[in-house]
Design a protein around this motif. Sequence first.
Motif, PDB file in Angstrom:
ATOM      1  N   ALA A 221     -55.067 -27.531   3.733  1.00 16.07           N
ATOM      2  CA  ALA A 221     -55.404 -26.552   4.535  1.00 16.07           C
ATOM      3  C   ALA A 221     -56.124 -25.293   3.779  1.00 16.07           C
ATOM      4  O   ALA A 221     -56.722 -24.631   4.273  1.00 16.07           O
ATOM      5  N   LYS A 222     -55.514 -25.386   2.467  1.00 15.09           N
ATOM      6  CA  LYS A 222     -56.419 -24.116   1.768  1.00 15.09           C
ATOM      7  C   LYS A 222     -57.885 -24.391   1.611  1.00 15.09           C
ATOM      8  O   LYS A 222     -58.688 -23.465   1.636  1.00 15.09           O
ATOM      9  N   LYS A 223     -58.326 -25.753   1.516  1.00 12.83           N
ATOM     10  CA  LYS A 223     -59.741 -26.080   1.362  1.00 12.83           C
ATOM     11  C   LYS A 223     -60.419 -25.763   2.651  1.00 12.83           C
ATOM     12  O   LYS A 223     -61.538 -25.034   2.645  1.00 12.83           O
TER      13      LYS A 223
ATOM     14  N   MET B 238     -51.031 -29.202   2.329  1.00 14.65           N
ATOM     15  CA  MET B 238     -51.081 -27.597   1.822  1.00 14.65           C
ATOM     16  C   MET B 238     -52.602 -27.410   1.314  1.00 14.65           C
ATOM     17  O   MET B 238     -53.101 -26.460   1.386  1.00 14.65           O
ATOM     18  N   GLY B 239     -52.955 -28.583   0.369  1.00 14.58           N
ATOM     19  CA  GLY B 239     -54.209 -28.426  -0.336  1.00 14.58           C
ATOM     20  C   GLY B 239     -55.252 -28.408   0.497  1.00 14.58           C
ATOM     21  O   GLY B 239     -56.199 -27.651   0.643  1.00 14.58           O
TER      22      GLY B 239
ATOM     23  N   ASP C 249     -51.315 -34.448   0.589  1.00 15.93           N
ATOM     24  CA  ASP C 249     -51.430 -32.872   0.105  1.00 15.93           C
ATOM     25  C   ASP C 249     -51.906 -32.172   1.353  1.00 15.93           C
ATOM     26  O   ASP C 249     -53.178 -31.372   1.299  1.00 15.93           O
TER      27      ASP C 249
ATOM     28  N   LEU D 104     -59.393 -23.689   5.209  1.00 20.37           N
ATOM     29  CA  LEU D 104     -59.387 -22.146   5.292  1.00 20.37           C
ATOM     30  C   LEU D 104     -60.597 -21.576   4.288  1.00 20.37           C
ATOM     31  O   LEU D 104     -61.176 -20.412   4.915  1.00 20.37           O
ATOM     32  N   ILE D 105     -60.541 -21.758   3.087  1.00 22.22           N
ATOM     33  CA  ILE D 105     -61.456 -21.347   2.145  1.00 22.22           C
ATOM     34  C   ILE D 105     -62.983 -21.450   2.903  1.00 22.22           C
ATOM     35  O   ILE D 105     -63.828 -20.674   2.748  1.00 22.22           O
TER      36      ILE D 105
ATOM     37  N   ASP E 279     -55.819 -36.679   1.901  1.00 22.35           N
ATOM     38  CA  ASP E 279     -55.403 -35.200   1.954  1.00 22.35           C
ATOM     39  C   ASP E 279     -54.348 -34.921   2.681  1.00 22.35           C
ATOM     40  O   ASP E 279     -53.341 -34.243   2.483  1.00 22.35           O
TER      41      ASP E 279
END
Length: 165
Positions: free
Chosen positions: A139-141, A136-137, A134, A143-144, A130
């Motif tokens: 980082a989103k995971k 950004m993906g 990916d 962060l969430i 990742d």
Amino acid sequence: MENLANNYAHIKGWGIDADPKNDPTYPMKNRTDEEQKGYSWDRPTLQPQDLEVLHSIERPNLSAVFGTSVPPHGLSGQIRRFAFKYSESHYGHWLPLLLADRVSVVEGIVDDLKQGHVPNIFAEKGWKADWKYDRMGLAKKVLIGALITTAVVALLSRNSDDDED
């Protein structure tokens, strides 16, 4: 039969399989109606059952061969036993199985820690790939996950503060 077809003729696609010439296997399949007689073979020798094996309530018996590498155990096993009390067409079967899978992951991590092995969660979850492909993906995971963890910790600490008052 003709009367039945007329009753439902207004439904698009009704009776589409009634004409044998419209069968995708026609004329290649030699129709002898043997498939109507049921199984014509002897059932294979059954694998001996020496562990608990969960199976659908729609099946009267076990299949001839089944997996025994991970019998149900712990909390995840109790959840799975509960799930297999319900039909496969019921949410009460599938949702607990999904929960049991998540609980099993946590149980595996706890077992690893008990044996003195610290699991490399970063590698096991594929985060290296990742990070490479990916970011950004990933980082989103992260962060969430951090937001949900923070919210749960805040909620639990608030409730414990309320209990002290």
